[in-house]
Motif scaffolding. Structure first.
Motif, mmCIF file in Angstrom:
data_model
loop_
_atom_site.group_PDB
_atom_site.id
_atom_site.type_symbol
_atom_site.label_atom_id
_atom_site.label_comp_id
_atom_site.label_asym_id
_atom_site.label_seq_id
_atom_site.Cartn_x
_atom_site.Cartn_y
_atom_site.Cartn_z
ATOM 1 N N GLU A 171 0.838 -1.205 0.000
ATOM 2 C CA GLU A 171 0.000 0.000 0.000
ATOM 3 C C GLU A 171 0.874 1.257 0.000
ATOM 4 O O GLU A 171 0.630 2.199 -0.769
ATOM 5 N N GLY A 172 1.892 1.275 0.834
ATOM 6 C CA GLY A 172 2.790 2.428 0.871
ATOM 7 C C GLY A 172 3.568 2.593 -0.414
ATOM 8 O O GLY A 172 3.821 3.723 -0.865
ATOM 9 N N GLN A 173 3.975 1.484 -1.033
ATOM 10 C CA GLN A 173 4.703 1.564 -2.293
ATOM 11 C C GLN A 173 3.832 2.140 -3.398
ATOM 12 O O GLN A 173 4.282 3.003 -4.175
ATOM 13 N N LEU A 174 2.594 1.685 -3.502
ATOM 14 C CA LEU A 174 1.691 2.223 -4.520
ATOM 15 C C LEU A 174 1.409 3.701 -4.276
ATOM 16 O O LEU A 174 1.428 4.520 -5.219
ATOM 17 N N LEU A 175 1.167 4.063 -3.023
ATOM 18 C CA LEU A 175 0.819 5.448 -2.709
ATOM 19 C C LEU A 175 1.992 6.387 -2.949
ATOM 20 O O LEU A 175 1.819 7.458 -3.543
ATOM 21 N N PHE A 176 3.185 5.994 -2.508
ATOM 22 C CA PHE A 176 4.335 6.876 -2.713
ATOM 23 C C PHE A 176 4.739 6.912 -4.181
ATOM 24 O O PHE A 176 5.248 7.929 -4.664
ATOM 25 N N GLY A 177 4.516 5.810 -4.903
ATOM 26 C CA GLY A 177 4.760 5.834 -6.339
ATOM 27 C C GLY A 177 3.832 6.809 -7.044
ATOM 28 O O GLY A 177 4.264 7.576 -7.922
ATOM 29 N N ALA A 178 2.558 6.820 -6.665
ATOM 30 C CA ALA A 178 1.607 7.761 -7.261
ATOM 31 C C ALA A 178 1.991 9.199 -6.922
ATOM 32 O O ALA A 178 1.925 10.100 -7.780
ATOM 33 N N PHE A 179 2.411 9.431 -5.675
ATOM 34 C CA PHE A 179 2.805 10.774 -5.246
ATOM 35 C C PHE A 179 4.045 11.246 -6.012
ATOM 36 O O PHE A 179 4.088 12.379 -6.509
ATOM 37 N N GLY A 337 6.065 0.293 -8.180
ATOM 38 C CA GLY A 337 6.003 1.703 -8.540
ATOM 39 C C GLY A 337 5.298 1.943 -9.862
ATOM 40 O O GLY A 337 4.638 2.977 -10.047
ATOM 41 N N ILE A 338 5.417 1.001 -10.802
ATOM 42 C CA ILE A 338 4.700 1.135 -12.077
ATOM 43 C C ILE A 338 3.199 1.146 -11.812
ATOM 44 O O ILE A 338 2.443 1.908 -12.427
ATOM 45 N N GLY A 339 2.767 0.280 -10.887
ATOM 46 C CA GLY A 339 1.352 0.279 -10.522
ATOM 47 C C GLY A 339 0.931 1.580 -9.872
ATOM 48 O O GLY A 339 -0.177 2.078 -10.105
ATOM 49 N N GLY A 340 1.816 2.168 -9.050
ATOM 50 C CA GLY A 340 1.492 3.440 -8.426
ATOM 51 C C GLY A 340 1.333 4.563 -9.438
ATOM 52 O O GLY A 340 0.480 5.451 -9.268
ATOM 53 N N SER A 341 2.135 4.535 -10.510
ATOM 54 C CA SER A 341 2.027 5.577 -11.534
ATOM 55 C C SER A 341 0.685 5.555 -12.240
ATOM 56 O O SER A 341 0.258 6.571 -12.807
#
Length: 438
Positions: A171-179, A337-341
Motif C-alpha cells: 500500500e505504501g509503495q503504490l501510494l508513494f509511487g503515485a505521489f 512503482g509502475i502500478g502506483g504511476s
C-alpha cells in the motif's frame, strides 16, 4: 552454483487421474471442496432460483459503432437461475463422490463451477435492475483497467515473499509511487519522467523495508504496517502544504499515452482489453509472463525460491541470502512503482490524499489468493478489479441491491482470501523469518 530440488515420494499426492487412495490422505483443502460447493449451491438455490428475476437479461458484446457486430446474449432470468442451480448441485454431488472415493476434484470442475456461479450472480443482479442490459465488453475492460495497479502490486509483493520477506508495505509503495509520479511529472512536464520517479519512489519504500527487516532483523509485518502509516501521513502532509497550494506546478502531471492497435482493437470482447490500453496496461501484459519465466525458468528464479524456502541450504551452496533478499525487495519496489504511476498518470492526472484506498492490501490478498504464483495473482487481481467495476456498473443500471453491499464486494472477497476460506494457501516456508549466517 546451481541448486536442484527433488520432491520426496512420501510427500507425493495423487492428482485427479491417479488411482484412489484413503480419503484422509487427501489435502484438507481438497476434502473441503464439496462443502464449499454445497454452500454455494445452496446460495444459488435460494437466491438465483427461488428469487430469480422474472425479466430477461441482455449482455451486449459489441457496440453500435464497432467494426464487428456480435449478436447480444439474451438469457431468461428465472429459467437461467434454475438451470445453473441444477448444474451446480450436480457438480457438488460429483465432487463429493470423488473425494469419498479418495480422488481429487478435477480442476475443470472447479473452473466450471466458478464460471456458472458468476454467470448466475450476474443474471440475478442485472435482472433486478431497472435496465436489465449491460455491456459485457465494457464490464470486462473496466475490470482489467482497475486490476492494473493490483497486478503490479502483487508482482512486487511476490518478488519479496518468494525471497522470504513479508511485504505488508505494498500500500505504501503504490501510494508513494503515485505521489512521486505526480510531482516529478508536473515539474518536468514529462509523463515518462513521472513513471521513472514512481518506480524510484516505491523502491525507496522498499529500501526502508529491506534495511529494517533484513539488516536489523525487525519484525517484517510491523515494519510494513509502520511504513504504510508513515507514507500515508507524509504524502497527506505534503499534499496539504505543497500540492494544494500550487497545484499547477506540483500536481498537474501529463497523462501517459494510450495506444489502440488498428483492426485488433475492433475485435469483439477482447479488442479493448488486449489492444486498446495505456502504456502501463501493455506493461502489465508483458510483466506477467516475464516474471513467471524469471521465477520458474531461470537460475535467478531458482535461487530466489531457494532462499525463500530453505535459506540455510542455499547459504551452504554459496548463495548470499541476505544480499539476494535485499536486491529482490528493491526490485519488487520498482515493479510496484509502475502500478502506483497508474493512479496519477493514467487514471487521473492529479494526486489526492490516500488515493490508493487500500489497493495495496487487496494486492496482497491477490498474492495470497493466487498462491504466490504470478499467473494466479494476476487472475485474483482480475477478480478484484471485476468486482470493483461491477459495483459502478450496477449502480448506474439502478439495481435494487444496496449500494453498501456492492461497495464491500471487493473487500469481502479480500477477507475470504486472506482468511483461507477459498482454499489453503501455503507461502514460502522461510517467509517472515530473518536469516542469520552462522
Amino acid at each position: 552454483m546451481s541448486i536442484t530440488t527433488q520432491t520426496p515420494q512420501a510427500d507425493h499426492l495423487p492428482d485427479a487421474h491417479e488411482e484412489a487412495v484413503d480419503p484422509k490422505a487427501l489435502p484438507a483443502s481438497a476434502r473441503r471442496a464439496p462443502l464449499g460447493f454445497g454452500v454455494l449451491a445452496l446460495v444459488s438455490l435460494i437466491v438465483f432460483a427461488f428469487n430469480g428475476p422474472q425479466q430477461s437479461v441482455t449482455f451486449r458484446i459489441s457496440g453500435d459503432g464497432d467494426l464487428f457486430q456480435v449478436p447480444h446474449i439474451v438469457l431468461p432470468g428465472l429459467l437461467t437461475g434454475w438451470f445453473i442451480t441444477v448444474v451446480l448441485i450436480a457438480l457438488t454431488v460429483f465432487a463429493y463422490l470423488r473425494v469419498r472415493s479418495g480422488r481429487l476434484t478435477p480442476t475443470w470442475t472447479v473452473v466450471l463451477f466458478g464460471f456458472l456461479f458468476a454467470v448466475g450472480f450476474l443474471v440475478w443482479v442485472v435482472g433486478s435492475a431497472r435496465t436489465p442490459s449491460v455491456s459485457l465488453t465494457g464490464l470486462l475492460a473496466g475490470g482489467v483497467a482497475l486490476a492494473v495497479p493490483l497486478v503490479f502490486g502483487s508482482l512486487g509483493g511476490l518478488m519479496c515473499e518468494r525471497s522470504g520477506v513479508v511485504n505488508i508495505a505494498i500500500e505504501g509503495q503504490l501510494l508513494f509511487g503515485a505521489f512521486s509520479a505526480a510531482i516529478a511529472g508536473s515539474m518536468s512536464g514529462s509523463a515518462w519522467v513521472g513513471l521513472l520517479a514512481a518506480m524510484i519512489g516505491a523502491a525507496l519504500v522498499s529500501l526502508v523495508l529491506a534495511v529494517f527487516s533484513i539488516t536489523y532483523r525487525v519484525n517484517q509485518v510491523i515494519v510494513g504496517v509502520v511504513l504504510n502509516v508513515l507514507v500515508s501521513g507524509l504524502t497527506g502532509f505534503l499534499f496539504a502544504t505543497l500540492l494544494e497550494s500550487d497545484s499547477s506546478r506540483f500536481n498537474s502531471p501529463p497523462r501517459l499515452p494510450s495506444y489502440s492497435i488498428p483492426f485488433l482493437s475492433d475485435l469483439p470482447l477482447i479488442g479493448r482489453i488486449l489492444f486498446d490500453q495505456s502504456i502501463v496496461g501493455y506493461f502489465m501484459w508483458l510483466a506477467i509472463p516475464i516474471v513467471w519465466f524469471a521465477v520458474y525458468r531461470t537460475r535467478w528464479g531458482l535461487r530466489t525460491r531457494a532462499i525463500g524456502e530453505h535459506p540455510k541450504a542455499a547459504d551452504t551452496l554459496g548463495i548470499n541470502v541476505n544480499r539476494m533478499r535485499f536486491l529482490n525487495v528493491l526490485l519488487g519496489g520498482l515493479i510496484a512503482g509502475i502500478g502506483g504511476s497508474f493512479y496519477t498518470l493514467v487514471s487521473v492526472t492529479s494526486f489526492t490524499r490516500d488515493m490508493t484506498s487500500g489497493a495495496g492490501y487487496i494486492a496482497l490478498a491477490a498474492l495470497i489468493f493466487g498462491r504466490w504464483n504470478p499467473i494466479g495473482a494476476f487472475l485474483a487481481a482480475l477478480l478484484f478489479g471485476f468486482t470493483s467495476n461491477l459495483q459502478s456498473v450496477l449502480s448506474f443500471l439502478g439495481t435494487e441491491m444496496p449500494s453498501q453491499f456492492l461497495a464491500m464486494l471487493p473487500y469481502l472477497i479480500t477477507i475470504l482470501a486472506v482468511a483461507g476460506l477459498v482454499g489453503a494457501s501455503r507461502g514460502p516456508a522461510a517467509s517472515g523469518q530473518p536469516y542469520v549466517k552462522e
